[in-house]
Design a protein around this motif. Sequence first.
Motif, PDB file in Angstrom:
ATOM      1  N   GLU A   1       0.804  -1.199   0.000  1.00 26.31           N
ATOM      2  CA  GLU A   1       0.000   0.000   0.000  1.00 26.31           C
ATOM      3  C   GLU A   1       0.845   1.259   0.000  1.00 26.31           C
ATOM      4  O   GLU A   1       0.434   2.265  -0.519  1.00 26.31           O
ATOM      5  CB  GLU A   1      -0.927  -0.001   1.207  1.00 26.31           C
ATOM      6  CG  GLU A   1      -1.957  -1.099   1.167  1.00 26.31           C
ATOM      7  CD  GLU A   1      -2.856  -1.067   2.377  1.00 26.31           C
ATOM      8  OE1 GLU A   1      -2.864  -0.069   3.112  1.00 26.31           O
ATOM      9  OE2 GLU A   1      -3.544  -2.071   2.591  1.00 26.31           O
ATOM     10  N   ARG A   2       2.018   1.178   0.623  1.00 29.17           N
ATOM     11  CA  ARG A   2       2.907   2.338   0.637  1.00 29.17           C
ATOM     12  C   ARG A   2       4.341   1.861   0.817  1.00 29.17           C
ATOM     13  O   ARG A   2       4.600   0.781   1.331  1.00 29.17           O
ATOM     14  CB  ARG A   2       2.528   3.311   1.731  1.00 29.17           C
ATOM     15  CG  ARG A   2       2.752   2.755   3.115  1.00 29.17           C
ATOM     16  CD  ARG A   2       2.402   3.771   4.181  1.00 29.17           C
ATOM     17  NE  ARG A   2       2.597   3.162   5.473  1.00 29.17           N
ATOM     18  CZ  ARG A   2       1.764   3.276   6.464  1.00 29.17           C
ATOM     19  NH1 ARG A   2       0.670   3.984   6.328  1.00 29.17           N
ATOM     20  NH2 ARG A   2       2.015   2.701   7.609  1.00 29.17           N
ATOM     21  N   LYS A   3       5.252   2.696   0.402  1.00 32.31           N
ATOM     22  CA  LYS A   3       6.674   2.397   0.557  1.00 32.31           C
ATOM     23  C   LYS A   3       7.079   2.854   1.950  1.00 32.31           C
ATOM     24  O   LYS A   3       6.907   4.016   2.308  1.00 32.31           O
ATOM     25  CB  LYS A   3       7.445   3.160  -0.519  1.00 32.31           C
ATOM     26  CG  LYS A   3       8.878   2.801  -0.610  1.00 32.31           C
ATOM     27  CD  LYS A   3       9.506   3.526  -1.780  1.00 32.31           C
ATOM     28  CE  LYS A   3      10.929   3.119  -1.953  1.00 32.31           C
ATOM     29  NZ  LYS A   3      11.538   3.791  -3.093  1.00 32.31           N
ATOM     30  N   GLN A   4       7.607   1.912   2.744  1.00 32.25           N
ATOM     31  CA  GLN A   4       7.942   2.232   4.126  1.00 32.25           C
ATOM     32  C   GLN A   4       9.034   1.291   4.611  1.00 32.25           C
ATOM     33  O   GLN A   4       9.066   0.128   4.230  1.00 32.25           O
ATOM     34  CB  GLN A   4       6.701   2.073   5.001  1.00 32.25           C
ATOM     35  CG  GLN A   4       6.927   2.348   6.446  1.00 32.25           C
ATOM     36  CD  GLN A   4       5.648   2.165   7.257  1.00 32.25           C
ATOM     37  OE1 GLN A   4       4.588   1.915   6.722  1.00 32.25           O
ATOM     38  NE2 GLN A   4       5.768   2.280   8.551  1.00 32.25           N
TER      39      GLN A   4
END
Length: 119
Positions: free
Chosen positions: A1-4
Amino acid sequence: ERKQTHQGYSDDSRWARGQAWGLYGYTVCYRYTKDSRYIEQACRIAAMIMEAVKTSDAIPYWDYDDPDIPHAPLSNGFFILKHATGDLPSGVEIDAAINYADYYFLEALQRYSALQRQH
């Protein structure tokens, strides 16, 4: 869902241990499936690692994009690797001997040695 990231320098940096796990994982996937997409990705990661390592001994810093390089923690030395970095952002396993670092280092040496014997 997101780059983290949880253990890298930043969300868009190249955390050395994460890159090594990617290289290892894609290689293992290829070994079992023979799907060329896996080995192609492993080769891309390996090329990035070789380009990113800027030390004379070819031992990477904990994150290839840490702006504190060359003063950032470096993984080399005692145990087998005495200055490994586990999780710098959380302040855990800094400049430490880490058993899994030694494990993967020894596995890489063993596999390299086996490849050399084949040629």
